[in-house]
Design an enzyme around this catalytic site. Structure first.
Site, PDB file in Angstrom:
ATOM      1  N   GLU A   1      48.647 -79.831  21.254  1.00  0.00           N
ATOM      2  CA  GLU A   1      49.356 -80.843  22.043  1.00  0.00           C
ATOM      3  C   GLU A   1      49.910 -81.900  21.105  1.00  0.00           C
ATOM      4  O   GLU A   1      49.462 -81.987  19.956  1.00  0.00           O
ATOM      5  CB  GLU A   1      48.362 -81.490  23.024  1.00  0.00           C
ATOM      6  CG  GLU A   1      47.778 -80.464  23.973  1.00  0.00           C
ATOM      7  CD  GLU A   1      46.854 -81.063  25.024  1.00  0.00           C
ATOM      8  OE1 GLU A   1      46.578 -82.285  24.975  1.00  0.00           O
ATOM      9  OE2 GLU A   1      46.420 -80.290  25.890  1.00  0.00           O
TER      10      GLU A   1
ATOM     11  N   GLY B   1      45.724 -81.278  17.422  1.00  0.00           N
ATOM     12  CA  GLY B   1      45.916 -79.913  16.942  1.00  0.00           C
ATOM     13  C   GLY B   1      44.604 -79.369  16.415  1.00  0.00           C
ATOM     14  O   GLY B   1      43.933 -78.563  17.069  1.00  0.00           O
ATOM     15  N   SER B   2      44.192 -79.877  15.251  1.00  0.00           N
ATOM     16  CA  SER B   2      42.938 -79.392  14.660  1.00  0.00           C
ATOM     17  C   SER B   2      41.751 -79.673  15.572  1.00  0.00           C
ATOM     18  O   SER B   2      40.837 -78.857  15.696  1.00  0.00           O
ATOM     19  CB  SER B   2      42.683 -80.097  13.326  1.00  0.00           C
ATOM     20  OG  SER B   2      43.769 -79.904  12.459  1.00  0.00           O
TER      21      SER B   2
ATOM     22  N   ALA C   1      33.215 -79.735  25.084  1.00  0.00           N
ATOM     23  CA  ALA C   1      33.649 -78.360  24.839  1.00  0.00           C
ATOM     24  C   ALA C   1      33.356 -77.477  26.048  1.00  0.00           C
ATOM     25  O   ALA C   1      34.113 -76.546  26.354  1.00  0.00           O
ATOM     26  CB  ALA C   1      32.952 -77.811  23.597  1.00  0.00           C
TER      27      ALA C   1
ATOM     28  N   PRO D   1      38.650 -65.740  14.409  1.00  0.00           N
ATOM     29  CA  PRO D   1      38.608 -64.978  13.152  1.00  0.00           C
ATOM     30  C   PRO D   1      39.717 -63.930  13.071  1.00  0.00           C
ATOM     31  O   PRO D   1      40.330 -63.751  12.014  1.00  0.00           O
ATOM     32  CB  PRO D   1      37.216 -64.336  13.166  1.00  0.00           C
ATOM     33  CG  PRO D   1      36.390 -65.288  13.969  1.00  0.00           C
ATOM     34  CD  PRO D   1      37.314 -65.806  15.036  1.00  0.00           C
TER      35      PRO D   1
ATOM     36  N   GLU E   1      42.642 -64.085  14.497  1.00  0.00           N
ATOM     37  CA  GLU E   1      43.904 -64.801  14.285  1.00  0.00           C
ATOM     38  C   GLU E   1      44.050 -65.145  12.796  1.00  0.00           C
ATOM     39  O   GLU E   1      45.121 -65.005  12.206  1.00  0.00           O
ATOM     40  CB  GLU E   1      43.923 -66.078  15.130  1.00  0.00           C
ATOM     41  CG  GLU E   1      45.192 -66.888  14.941  1.00  0.00           C
ATOM     42  CD  GLU E   1      45.350 -68.035  15.940  1.00  0.00           C
ATOM     43  OE1 GLU E   1      44.460 -68.219  16.795  1.00  0.00           O
ATOM     44  OE2 GLU E   1      46.367 -68.741  15.859  1.00  0.00           O
TER      45      GLU E   1
ATOM     46  N   ASN F   1      44.246 -75.121   6.391  1.00  0.00           N
ATOM     47  CA  ASN F   1      43.326 -74.666   5.340  1.00  0.00           C
ATOM     48  C   ASN F   1      42.180 -75.655   5.135  1.00  0.00           C
ATOM     49  O   ASN F   1      41.090 -75.258   4.700  1.00  0.00           O
ATOM     50  CB  ASN F   1      44.106 -74.402   4.047  1.00  0.00           C
ATOM     51  CG  ASN F   1      44.854 -73.072   4.133  1.00  0.00           C
ATOM     52  OD1 ASN F   1      44.886 -72.440   5.195  1.00  0.00           O
ATOM     53  ND2 ASN F   1      45.439 -72.635   3.031  1.00  0.00           N
ATOM     54  N   GLU F   2      42.407 -76.923   5.478  1.00  0.00           N
ATOM     55  CA  GLU F   2      41.301 -77.891   5.390  1.00  0.00           C
ATOM     56  C   GLU F   2      40.221 -77.540   6.423  1.00  0.00           C
ATOM     57  O   GLU F   2      39.027 -77.593   6.137  1.00  0.00           O
ATOM     58  CB  GLU F   2      41.821 -79.321   5.632  1.00  0.00           C
ATOM     59  CG  GLU F   2      42.715 -79.860   4.524  1.00  0.00           C
ATOM     60  CD  GLU F   2      44.109 -79.206   4.495  1.00  0.00           C
ATOM     61  OE1 GLU F   2      44.640 -78.870   5.560  1.00  0.00           O
ATOM     62  OE2 GLU F   2      44.650 -79.025   3.382  1.00  0.00           O
TER      63      GLU F   2
HETATM   64  C1  LIG Z   1      55.533 -72.914  13.159  1.00  0.00           C
HETATM   65  C2  LIG Z   1      54.278 -73.280  13.908  1.00  0.00           C
HETATM   66  C3  LIG Z   1      53.808 -72.431  14.887  1.00  0.00           C
HETATM   67  C4  LIG Z   1      52.660 -72.773  15.622  1.00  0.00           C
HETATM   68  N1  LIG Z   1      52.261 -71.959  16.663  1.00  0.00           N
HETATM   69  C5  LIG Z   1      51.268 -72.394  17.476  1.00  0.00           C
HETATM   70  C6  LIG Z   1      50.939 -71.670  18.676  1.00  0.00           C
HETATM   71  O1  LIG Z   1      51.486 -70.611  18.972  1.00  0.00           O
HETATM   72  N2  LIG Z   1      49.982 -72.183  19.505  1.00  0.00           N
HETATM   73  C7  LIG Z   1      49.338 -73.346  19.220  1.00  0.00           C
HETATM   74  O2  LIG Z   1      48.494 -73.755  20.009  1.00  0.00           O
HETATM   75  N3  LIG Z   1      49.611 -74.043  18.089  1.00  0.00           N
HETATM   76  C8  LIG Z   1      50.576 -73.616  17.232  1.00  0.00           C
HETATM   77  N4  LIG Z   1      50.880 -74.335  16.099  1.00  0.00           N
HETATM   78  C9  LIG Z   1      50.158 -75.565  15.837  1.00  0.00           C
HETATM   79  C10 LIG Z   1      49.211 -75.486  14.665  1.00  0.00           C
HETATM   80  O3  LIG Z   1      48.143 -74.624  14.923  1.00  0.00           O
HETATM   81  C11 LIG Z   1      48.776 -76.935  14.339  1.00  0.00           C
HETATM   82  O4  LIG Z   1      49.911 -77.590  13.830  1.00  0.00           O
HETATM   83  C12 LIG Z   1      47.617 -76.996  13.384  1.00  0.00           C
HETATM   84  O5  LIG Z   1      46.448 -76.524  13.977  1.00  0.00           O
HETATM   85  C13 LIG Z   1      47.359 -78.433  12.892  1.00  0.00           C
HETATM   86  O6  LIG Z   1      47.294 -79.337  13.943  1.00  0.00           O
HETATM   87  P1  LIG Z   1      48.167 -80.686  13.865  1.00  0.00           P
HETATM   88  O7  LIG Z   1      49.569 -80.283  13.571  1.00  0.00           O
HETATM   89  O8  LIG Z   1      47.908 -81.485  15.083  1.00  0.00           O
HETATM   90  O9  LIG Z   1      47.622 -81.458  12.591  1.00  0.00           O
HETATM   91  P2  LIG Z   1      46.380 -82.476  12.555  1.00  0.00           P
HETATM   92  O10 LIG Z   1      45.223 -81.876  13.234  1.00  0.00           O
HETATM   93  O11 LIG Z   1      46.862 -83.805  13.006  1.00  0.00           O
HETATM   94  O12 LIG Z   1      46.094 -82.530  10.979  1.00  0.00           O
HETATM   95  C14 LIG Z   1      46.810 -83.369  10.068  1.00  0.00           C
HETATM   96  C15 LIG Z   1      46.146 -83.209   8.700  1.00  0.00           C
HETATM   97  O13 LIG Z   1      44.786 -83.652   8.762  1.00  0.00           O
HETATM   98  C16 LIG Z   1      43.910 -82.644   8.315  1.00  0.00           C
HETATM   99  N5  LIG Z   1      42.665 -82.668   9.058  1.00  0.00           N
HETATM  100  C17 LIG Z   1      42.490 -82.680  10.404  1.00  0.00           C
HETATM  101  N6  LIG Z   1      41.188 -82.706  10.709  1.00  0.00           N
HETATM  102  C18 LIG Z   1      40.511 -82.706   9.532  1.00  0.00           C
HETATM  103  C19 LIG Z   1      39.127 -82.716   9.182  1.00  0.00           C
HETATM  104  N7  LIG Z   1      38.182 -82.715  10.113  1.00  0.00           N
HETATM  105  N8  LIG Z   1      38.805 -82.729   7.867  1.00  0.00           N
HETATM  106  C20 LIG Z   1      39.776 -82.721   6.903  1.00  0.00           C
HETATM  107  N9  LIG Z   1      41.092 -82.703   7.191  1.00  0.00           N
HETATM  108  C21 LIG Z   1      41.455 -82.688   8.483  1.00  0.00           C
HETATM  109  C22 LIG Z   1      44.666 -81.343   8.561  1.00  0.00           C
HETATM  110  O14 LIG Z   1      44.167 -80.294   7.759  1.00  0.00           O
HETATM  111  C23 LIG Z   1      46.082 -81.750   8.211  1.00  0.00           C
HETATM  112  O15 LIG Z   1      46.251 -81.686   6.824  1.00  0.00           O
HETATM  113  C24 LIG Z   1      51.984 -73.972  15.329  1.00  0.00           C
HETATM  114  C25 LIG Z   1      52.433 -74.796  14.302  1.00  0.00           C
HETATM  115  C26 LIG Z   1      53.572 -74.477  13.603  1.00  0.00           C
HETATM  116  C27 LIG Z   1      54.058 -75.424  12.542  1.00  0.00           C
END
Ligand SMILES: Cc1cc2nc3c(=O)[nH]c(=O)nc-3n(C[C@H](O)[C@H](O)[C@H](O)COP(=O)(O)OP(=O)(O)OC[C@H]3O[C@@H](n4cnc5c(N)ncnc54)[C@H](O)[C@@H]3O)c2cc1C
Length: 385
Positions: free
Chosen positions: A133, A137-138, A184, A248, A250, A374-375
């Site tokens: 959303e 994301g993460s 959760a 896993p 994915e 990757n983080e």
């Molecule tokens: C081309 C593309 C296709 C995608 N397709 C899909 C899809 O089909 N369905 C879907 O649901 N999503 C999809 N995504 C979303 C993708 O999975 C998320 O962008 C990703 O999981 C990261 O979430 P975020 O962008 O909110 O980054 P954030 O979670 O905001 O992270 C920002 C930074 O902080 C770091 N970070 C966050 N938490 C921690 C932590 N606890 N410790 C250390 N570092 C941390 C991250 O590693 C990153 O470097 C897609 C993204 C892209 C770019």
């Protein structure tokens, strides 16, 4: 395109060799001639899905009784590698067949499997998984999309972003809160059939650094009414458990693409440096070129051996989250480095769109970000220490 001189992995049976040849031929005939046009248009046509379905390239690991080819993850891995070797990394089929369909197969009721899987296998339905959303994301526990009980069913409200297949998808598995107070345990997977879903709206197809023809999009759900049968499975609150069990695979899928993209980059680069000359020599004759490519080939070979090990483990049902996370993190990191070094050997041509290495470089970047950054992979690995 065998840039690496590795023997076939033990899991690669004769029927998989035939599948590889068939997929390679199909992609060369049907996809390769159109890929540049699709990238330029920013989208590939909807019929690409039904063509892939008719060629048996969708849902290869789904049981035959649900319209699939009755294969295993090995079939998915072989097909996915071919997508990348043919340069069609933007096709959302690996997610459709290897992520969306397994959610339905593993957690759906018999009725849900019969209703959706055969149509996913033909491409009549295109699948998407909507987790991310704008605000989260993460941290998936921060999801705000809600599925509230209403009469016999639910009302879905929320917005998602970055969703692969967002413009074509008509079967979307949405991560939503069914009980906002339960953490959760209050998360469920809701299946939205968009062909008849008033209140569902597709937003922008997002402009991106790479993956030009991928329809990564925003999605909006405003009072979308869902019958009770569109909760995946029979019990609310299972969403997080279901996600954790499937992630896993994915991650392994992303690793398959990372390695195949390295293989393609190496093959393209070796070809190029054998043709291009400078200072009266072929570029390959400089020791620097040889050392760069020797290192790249070594890194890609080690990556592929580990990948094949992980695929073998997964086929036997033994791949754990930690090892899958290692594969995703390490192989996509390696991929980034290898493709960058390959591009350098093209000189200025490596920066030009008409040379596929330039697109590979742009497309590769996202593999370190999606399917869990990757983080996040390192966090999961660190828990095993
Ligand atoms: C081309 C593309 C296709 C995608 N397709 C899909 C899809 O089909 N369905 C879907 O649901 N999503 C999809 N995504 C979303 C993708 O999975 C998320 O962008 C990703 O999981 C990261 O979430 P975020 O962008 O909110 O980054 P954030 O979670 O905001 O992270 C920002 C930074 O902080 C770091 N970070 C966050 N938490 C921690 C932590 N606890 N410790 C250390 N570092 C941390 C991250 O590693 C990153 O470097 C897609 C993204 C892209 C770019």
């Amino acid at each position: 395109m065998d840039a690496l001189d590795l023997p076939r992995p033990a899991w690669m049976t004769e029927d998989l060799v035939l599948l590889e040849e068939q997929a390679r031929r199909f992609m060369a005939d049907e996809f390769t001639p159109n890929i540049d046009r699709w990238h330029e248009a920013g989208l590939y046509e909807r019929e690409v899905w039904t063509k892939a379905g008719a060629a048996g390239l969708l849902c290869a690991a789904m049981p035959e009784e649900y319209g699939g080819a009755g294969g295993s993850f090995a079939h998915e891995a072989v097909i996915n590698r071919e997508y990348s070797l043919s340069g069609f990394d933007t096709f959302g089929a690996p997610l459709h067949s290897g992520i969306v369909a397994p959610y339905i197969l593993h957690y759906g009721t018999e009725e849900q499997k019969k209703r959706w899987l055969p149509k996913l296998a033909t491409g009549e339905l295109v699948g998407a998984i909507a987790m991310t959303e704008p605000g989260t994301g993460s941290d998936l526990q921060g999801v705000r999309t809600k599925a509230e009980k209403s009469g016999n069913g639910y009302v879905l409200n929320g917005s998602k972003t970055f969703i692969t297949n967002g413009q074509h998808a008509n079967l979307i598995v949405v991560v939503a809160k069914t009980d906002a107070s339960a953490g959760a345990k209050g998360t469920s997977l809701m299946v939205v059939e968009t062909d008849d879903a008033p209140g569902f709206r597709r937003g922008r197809k997002l402009a991106k650094l790479g993956m030009d023809s991928a329809d990564t999009s925003e999605l909006f759900f405003e009072d979308v009414r869902l019958p009770a049968e569109n909760l995946l499975g029979t019990e609310e609150g299972q969403g997080f458990y279901q996600l954790m069990k499937e992630l896993p695979q994915e991650r392994l899928i992303v690793a398959v693409h990372a390695v195949a993209m390295m293989e393609r980059a190496l093959a393209l680069t070796v070809d190029y440096v054998k043709q291009r000359s400078a200072f009266g020599k072929k570029i390959i004759e400089f020791q620097n070129t040889q050392f760069e490519l020797a290192e790249c080939k070594t890194e890609a070979t080690i990556a592929k051996v580990f990948l094949d090990h992980c695929i073998g483990q997964h086929i036997e049902g033994k791949l754990d989250t930690v090892t899958a996370s290692m594969a995703k993190y390490k192989l996509t990191d390696t991929q980034g480095r290898v493709i960058d070094r390959c591009l350098q050997l093209f000189g200025g041509y490596g920066y030009m769109d008409e040379y596929p290495i330039s697109r590979l470089y742009r497309d590769a970047r996202v593999l370190r970000i999606y399917a869990g950054t990757n983080e996040i992979m390192k966090l999961l690995i660190a828990r095993s220490l």
